[in-house]
Design a protein around this motif. Structure first.
Motif, PDB file in Angstrom:
ATOM      1  N   ASN A   1      33.736  29.578  64.881  1.00  0.00           N
ATOM      2  CA  ASN A   1      32.358  29.624  65.352  1.00  0.00           C
ATOM      3  C   ASN A   1      31.371  28.346  64.994  1.00  0.00           C
ATOM      4  N   ILE A   2      31.929  27.700  63.712  1.00  0.00           N
ATOM      5  CA  ILE A   2      30.742  26.621  63.357  1.00  0.00           C
ATOM      6  C   ILE A   2      31.304  25.311  64.460  1.00  0.00           C
TER       7      ILE A   2
ATOM      8  N   LEU B   1      34.512  35.412  54.195  1.00  0.00           N
ATOM      9  CA  LEU B   1      35.226  34.907  55.647  1.00  0.00           C
ATOM     10  C   LEU B   1      34.288  35.274  56.820  1.00  0.00           C
ATOM     11  N   GLY B   2      34.723  37.245  56.656  1.00  0.00           N
ATOM     12  CA  GLY B   2      34.690  37.427  57.989  1.00  0.00           C
ATOM     13  C   GLY B   2      32.883  37.936  58.032  1.00  0.00           C
ATOM     14  N   ILE B   3      31.695  37.846  56.948  1.00  0.00           N
ATOM     15  CA  ILE B   3      30.330  37.895  57.087  1.00  0.00           C
ATOM     16  C   ILE B   3      30.246  36.439  57.552  1.00  0.00           C
ATOM     17  N   LEU B   4      30.576  35.658  57.063  1.00  0.00           N
ATOM     18  CA  LEU B   4      29.815  34.078  57.282  1.00  0.00           C
ATOM     19  C   LEU B   4      30.609  33.602  58.779  1.00  0.00           C
ATOM     20  N   ALA B   5      31.429  33.857  59.700  1.00  0.00           N
ATOM     21  CA  ALA B   5      32.087  33.778  60.611  1.00  0.00           C
ATOM     22  C   ALA B   5      30.800  34.510  61.882  1.00  0.00           C
ATOM     23  N   LEU B   6      30.992  36.015  60.838  1.00  0.00           N
ATOM     24  CA  LEU B   6      29.626  36.861  61.568  1.00  0.00           C
ATOM     25  C   LEU B   6      28.502  36.287  62.114  1.00  0.00           C
TER      26      LEU B   6
END
Lengths: 418, 199
Positions: free
Chosen positions: A241-242, A298-303
């Motif tokens: 996603n980045i 990691l999940g929150i950052l990816a979201l």
């Protein structure tokens, strides 16, 4: 200037293709360019020289010269440090060229290591490799911001990765200091990113940072490998996603380390999870608090990256790679009730990723992405031969079909390009 | 202002880079000046460190102690209190999870594991750095000294021990001896013997 260019210019003037003024301008342009290039070359050679001298001093001191007294050896321990510090002071306050800064910072980096190692050696100080590396990294860390040295930044990343591997893989601990040391380099990375986004050095960071994180995430796996896969898929989801953020997405693929590593990582981890034994041996209820916290972060950052992507380009088409980490988290949650469903679901997910990659390749007219999608499906089918009972004839037919599929898809794409 | 901060930052960095090796030397010197020397029976094995060179790794006889306490988690802090035994070598007096207010010297280490009331640990001063060609020879010297006795079904008479100064938890491994001769000296003597045999 190159004599070949001079010769060509003379020829062009004689043939009246260009005027003498244009020839002069071209000659001037190459003359300016050639004065810039040696400077960069000098910096590279300066850094390489410092690196080799620094490493050489470390090795010479490691010999342990027991003919000298403790006092003599102690004085020797500080000589490279003093030389390095003077060189750094000189580059900071007198000579401010990047060659001096990079070369002196590299030398001081190794001088710090040699001074700590020699003192440990002289006095038989029983430090572990990890604490020795950490002391070294911390003492060299200010060089990064004081001299804004790229070499120190790269050495910092290499050494923190080595530190984390030593603690996590060689000694079964958790290298929490790695996270602090990684966070320390982020403002420097951001500054470089803002100031010179297309520079080659910035591209190196786009690859090294995610690579270091991928290598070290495994050191935080405590309880079971199945949950470790969830951690890795979340990390790859974040990277993908980045890589899809407008800045990276508009650039050439080779500078987008996040997208390539995110996509490859997601595919490989899901392929490993597509084996039946993986779910049979999994203990979905056993997980450490630290692991849960890592997955949540990691999940929150990816979201956040995913939402940012959707907001920045509302017209963009649905891309399964971007949400594969969410799908896998859901599949993992089911595994506490049943193992067949998650096994089948993971296979379906990998297959769908292959189809999506082929679709993206076909839309963008890119052979590389189209074949990447075909490869995902081919590897998935090959993997299923290991844990399913299919006759040899059937396997043969499947492989022939796969080969024919490769030919056909590439041929269709070729015709489309024509 | 920025230049001033920059200068201060630079000086702080220089001082920090001096402070760690400086403190290491200071603590070690203090251990010799104020500490008490102990002898620990040991056996040397020669490994190598990529940055710090060759060393003999010391495998000490002291490595466990019986405790009535049954909860000793792996990796927890452990204080090993020492005294000198009748044979002149160090022995464990007691172990504790916390620092005790007693007269005895101690070594701080970590719990390796505990099994049936026996707590296992490793003494931290387990590296004796040597000149690279001598480390392996030191190990050979010790092994061959004991081998002769073992071949004759006798208990090894060669005693290998490490001399360690201890001061308030700080330890300094001073030297390793085989039968009261420094291990470096033993290696040099063996080299001399080899030379005369060849001549």
């Amino acid at each position: 200037m190159n004599t070949k260019i001079e010769k060509e210019l003379r020829e062009l003037i004689e043939a009246q293709v260009i005027s003498p003024e244009v020839s002069q301008n071209i000659a001037q342009y190459y003359a300016n360019k050639s004065t810039e290039t040696p400077n960069r070359l000098f910096t590279i050679f300066g850094v390489l020289g410092s690196l080799l001298v620094g490493l050489g001093i470390l090795l010479i001191l490691a010999h342990n010269w027991d003919n000298f007294s403790k006092m003599t050896k102690t004085v020797w321990a500080f000589i490279p440090l003093v030389v390095g510090q003077i060189a750094v002071g000189y580059s900071l306050f007198v000579k401010k060229s990047s060659l001096w800064k990079e070369a002196s910072a590299t030398f001081l980096f190794f001088a710090i290591g040699s001074s700590i190692s020699l003192v440990s050696q002289i006095y038989n100080i029983p430090d572990s490799m990890a604490s020795f590396l950490l002391s070294w990294i911390v003492l060299a860390a200010p060089l990064l911001y004081l001299l804004k040295s790229h070499t120190v930044a790269i050495l910092h990343l290499i050494f923190v990765t080595a530190y984390a591997c030593n603690i996590g893989y060689a000694n079964s601990g958790q290298p929490w200091w790695y996270l602090a040391m990684l966070a320390y380099i982020l403002p420097f990375y951001y500054q470089r990113f803002k100031a010179n986004p297309s520079a080659n050095m910035t591209t190196i960071y786009h690859w090294l940072l995610p690579l270091s994180t991928i290598i070290c995430l495994g050191t935080f796996i405590e309880s079971n490998d199945t949950f470790g896969m969830v951690m890795y898929v979340s990390l790859f989801g974040l990277f993908y996603n980045i890589g899809k953020l407008p800045f990276f997405n508009e650039k050439r693929l080779r500078i987008n380390g996040y997208l390539i590593l995110g996509s490859l990582g997601t595919t490989v981890t899901l392929l490993i999870s597509s084996f039946r034994w993986f779910w049979e041996e999994s203990d979905s209820m056993s997980m450490a608090i630290s692991e849960i916290l890592i997955v949540i972060t990691l999940g929150i950052l990816a979201l956040v990256a995913l939402i940012k992507n959707v907001k920045s380009n509302l017209k963009q088409e649905f891309n399964l790679f971007q949400i594969a980490f969410l799908a896998f988290a859901f599949i993992y949650a089911i595994s506490s009730f049943d193992i067949i469903t998650p096994w089948i679901a993971t296979n379906v997910l990998v297959f769908a990723l292959g189809i999506f990659a082929m679709r993206i390749g076909s839309q963008k007219n890119r052979f590389s992405i189209l074949n990447y999608g075909l490869l995902i499906i081919a590897v998935l089918i090959a993997c299923r031969f290991f844990d399913t009972d299919i006759s040899f004839v059937m396997r043969g037919i499947l492989f022939i079909s796969m080969g024919a599929g490769f030919f056909l898809a590439n041929y269709i794409m070729y015709r489309k390009q024509q | 202002m920025n230049k001033l901060l920059f200068g201060i930052g630079f000086i702080v960095m220089l001082l920090l880079q001096w402070s760690l090796p400086g403190k290491m030397i200071f603590d070690q010197q203090l251990a010799v000046n104020q500490g008490i020397p102990y002898k620990f029976k040991t056996e040397p094995i020669d490994p190598s460190d990529p940055f710090r060179g060759k060393y003999v790794w010391l495998n000490y006889e002291i490595g466990s102690f019986i405790s009535n306490d049954t909860i000793w988690p792996h990796g927890a802090d452990l204080y090993v209190y020492l005294e000198t035994g009748e044979d002149g070598f160090a022995k464990v007096s007691q172990i504790s999870k916390k620092e005790l207010n007693i007269e005895l010297d101690y070594v701080k280490t970590k719990v390796d594991y505990a099994f049936k009331k026996e707590v296992h640990f490793s003494l931290p001063f387990d590296r004796f750095y040597m000149e690279e060609s001598k480390a392996f020879e030191a190990e050979i010297a010790m092994a061959s000294a004991n081998q002769v006795q073992r071949q004759q079904n006798q208990e090894p008479t060669s005693i290998c021990y490490a001399l360690v100064y201890i001061n308030g938890g700080t330890t300094r491994l001073e030297d390793v001896f085989i039968n009261d001769v420094s291990i470096i000296e033993v290696v040099l003597q063996n080299r001399e013997k080899e030379k005369t045999t060849i001549n």
